[in-house]
Design a protein around this motif. Structure first.
Motif, PDB file in Angstrom:
ATOM      1  N   VAL A  35      40.000  36.528  32.827  1.00 59.41           N
ATOM      2  CA  VAL A  35      39.995  37.878  33.391  1.00 59.41           C
ATOM      3  C   VAL A  35      41.304  38.584  33.027  1.00 59.41           C
ATOM      4  CG1 VAL A  35      39.803  39.260  35.491  1.00 59.41           C
ATOM      5  CG2 VAL A  35      38.443  37.162  35.237  1.00 59.41           C
ATOM      6  N   THR A  36      41.163  39.714  32.323  1.00 62.40           N
ATOM      7  CA  THR A  36      42.317  40.479  31.836  1.00 62.40           C
ATOM      8  C   THR A  36      42.480  41.812  32.543  1.00 62.40           C
ATOM      9  OG1 THR A  36      40.938  41.416  30.091  1.00 62.40           O
ATOM     10  CG2 THR A  36      42.217  39.446  29.532  1.00 62.40           C
ATOM     11  N   GLY A  37      41.458  42.227  33.268  1.00 65.43           N
ATOM     12  CA  GLY A  37      41.528  43.481  34.004  1.00 65.43           C
ATOM     13  C   GLY A  37      40.736  43.374  35.286  1.00 65.43           C
ATOM     14  N   PHE A  38      41.339  43.799  36.399  1.00 66.48           N
ATOM     15  CA  PHE A  38      40.665  43.724  37.691  1.00 66.48           C
ATOM     16  C   PHE A  38      41.205  44.820  38.593  1.00 66.48           C
ATOM     17  CE2 PHE A  38      40.070  42.467  42.042  1.00 66.48           C
ATOM     18  CZ  PHE A  38      38.853  41.806  42.074  1.00 66.48           C
ATOM     19  N   SER A  39      40.317  45.680  39.036  1.00 63.84           N
ATOM     20  CA  SER A  39      40.644  46.675  40.046  1.00 63.84           C
ATOM     21  C   SER A  39      39.406  46.807  40.920  1.00 63.84           C
ATOM     22  CB  SER A  39      41.024  48.013  39.406  1.00 63.84           C
ATOM     23  OG  SER A  39      41.324  48.971  40.400  1.00 63.84           O
ATOM     24  N   GLN A  40      39.522  46.413  42.165  1.00 63.72           N
ATOM     25  CA  GLN A  40      38.390  46.358  43.088  1.00 63.72           C
ATOM     26  C   GLN A  40      37.542  47.628  43.000  1.00 63.72           C
ATOM     27  OE1 GLN A  40      38.011  43.540  45.196  1.00 63.72           O
ATOM     28  NE2 GLN A  40      36.023  44.341  45.756  1.00 63.72           N
ATOM     29  N   ASN A  41      36.253  47.448  42.723  1.00 60.86           N
ATOM     30  CA  ASN A  41      35.261  48.531  42.663  1.00 60.86           C
ATOM     31  C   ASN A  41      35.486  49.532  41.528  1.00 60.86           C
ATOM     32  OD1 ASN A  41      34.212  47.307  44.954  1.00 60.86           O
ATOM     33  ND2 ASN A  41      35.272  48.708  46.342  1.00 60.86           N
ATOM     34  N   LYS A  42      36.397  49.201  40.568  1.00 60.75           N
ATOM     35  CA  LYS A  42      36.692  50.127  39.472  1.00 60.75           C
ATOM     36  C   LYS A  42      36.659  49.495  38.087  1.00 60.75           C
ATOM     37  CE  LYS A  42      39.673  53.030  42.276  1.00 60.75           C
ATOM     38  NZ  LYS A  42      41.038  53.455  42.540  1.00 60.75           N
ATOM     39  N   LEU A  43      37.164  48.262  37.959  1.00 60.04           N
ATOM     40  CA  LEU A  43      37.353  47.671  36.635  1.00 60.04           C
ATOM     41  C   LEU A  43      37.224  46.157  36.700  1.00 60.04           C
ATOM     42  CD1 LEU A  43      38.417  47.877  33.612  1.00 60.04           C
ATOM     43  CD2 LEU A  43      40.677  47.460  34.607  1.00 60.04           C
ATOM     44  N   GLN A  89      38.342  37.041  41.556  1.00 60.20           N
ATOM     45  CA  GLN A  89      39.250  37.612  42.558  1.00 60.20           C
ATOM     46  C   GLN A  89      40.374  38.455  41.959  1.00 60.20           C
ATOM     47  OE1 GLN A  89      38.866  37.172  45.949  1.00 60.20           O
ATOM     48  NE2 GLN A  89      36.964  36.096  45.541  1.00 60.20           N
ATOM     49  N   GLY A  90      40.658  38.262  40.657  1.00 65.39           N
ATOM     50  CA  GLY A  90      41.757  39.024  40.083  1.00 65.39           C
ATOM     51  C   GLY A  90      42.091  38.599  38.669  1.00 65.39           C
ATOM     52  N   THR A  91      43.014  39.333  38.075  1.00 63.52           N
ATOM     53  CA  THR A  91      43.503  39.040  36.737  1.00 63.52           C
ATOM     54  C   THR A  91      44.064  37.622  36.704  1.00 63.52           C
ATOM     55  OG1 THR A  91      44.026  41.372  36.426  1.00 63.52           O
ATOM     56  CG2 THR A  91      45.080  39.853  34.914  1.00 63.52           C
ATOM     57  N   GLY A  92      43.755  36.894  35.647  1.00 61.95           N
ATOM     58  CA  GLY A  92      44.207  35.521  35.510  1.00 61.95           C
ATOM     59  C   GLY A  92      43.145  34.503  35.879  1.00 61.95           C
ATOM     60  N   ASP A  93      42.120  34.929  36.630  1.00 62.56           N
ATOM     61  CA  ASP A  93      41.012  34.014  36.935  1.00 62.56           C
ATOM     62  C   ASP A  93      40.308  33.631  35.639  1.00 62.56           C
ATOM     63  OD1 ASP A  93      41.546  34.291  39.613  1.00 62.56           O
ATOM     64  OD2 ASP A  93      39.666  35.305  40.117  1.00 62.56           O
ATOM     65  N   VAL A  94      39.682  32.456  35.642  1.00 61.99           N
ATOM     66  CA  VAL A  94      38.881  31.997  34.510  1.00 61.99           C
ATOM     67  C   VAL A  94      37.541  31.537  35.068  1.00 61.99           C
ATOM     68  CG1 VAL A  94      38.673  30.322  32.626  1.00 61.99           C
ATOM     69  CG2 VAL A  94      40.927  31.263  33.215  1.00 61.99           C
TER      70      VAL A  94
END
Length: 154
Positions: free
Chosen positions: A73-81, A48-53
């Motif tokens: 998770v160190t990088g999260f951008s919906q549909n991009k990264l 769901q986002g940065t910080g998830d494990v």
């Protein structure tokens, strides 16, 4: 290509949302893995986002057989990264990371770039134990092929 990372890319005939849907579901990672190390997901929720494990069950001679990893998770951008650092279960990440970058090419194609980056690994004992890169360029390309098949069904 630098000496401490490998990047591969290909265009997948699907929207970035469809590609991200597969990538953000750890249950699907076993079918994406081109290295043969991933055995299964350890019942982890969708990313769901940065910080998830998320936890994966793995196998490999480099670790003496079966083992688990925790992926931070160190990088999260919906549909991009989507990016994460991998660590043996119960340990802090020692510095390698996986980065999936998605660039839409119209509404029904996505340029997917997968980078395996071990440039932040500084532990000398680990560097002696594991011969980086542990995953080859060919295996990363296989992962992109597997992703394409998982998303498009062909």
């Amino acid at each position: 290509m630098s000496d401490d990372k490998i990047s591969v890319e290909r265009t997948i005939p699907a929207s970035s949302a469809e590609v991200f849907e597969v990538l953000s579901n750890p249950e699907r990672h076993v079918e994406l893995d081109g290295s043969g190390f991933v055995v299964s997901d350890e019942k982890t929720d969708r990313i769901q986002g940065t910080g998830d494990v998320f936890t994966m069950n793995m196998t490999g001679d480099h670790m003496g057989g079966d083992y688990q990893t925790e992926n931070h998770v160190t990088g999260f951008s919906q549909n991009k990264l989507l990016a994460w650092q991998t660590a043996p279960a119960g340990q802090e990440p020692p510095g390698w990371q996986w980065v999936w970058e998605l660039e839409p090419e119209g509404s029904d194609a996505t340029l997917v770039r997968l980078t395996y980056d071990w440039s932040s690994v500084t532990d000398k004992e680990l560097l002696e134990k594991i011969s980086f890169p542990l995953v080859s360029q060919h295996q990363l390309e296989d992962s992109l092929d597997n992703l394409s098949q998982a998303v498009t069904g062909s």
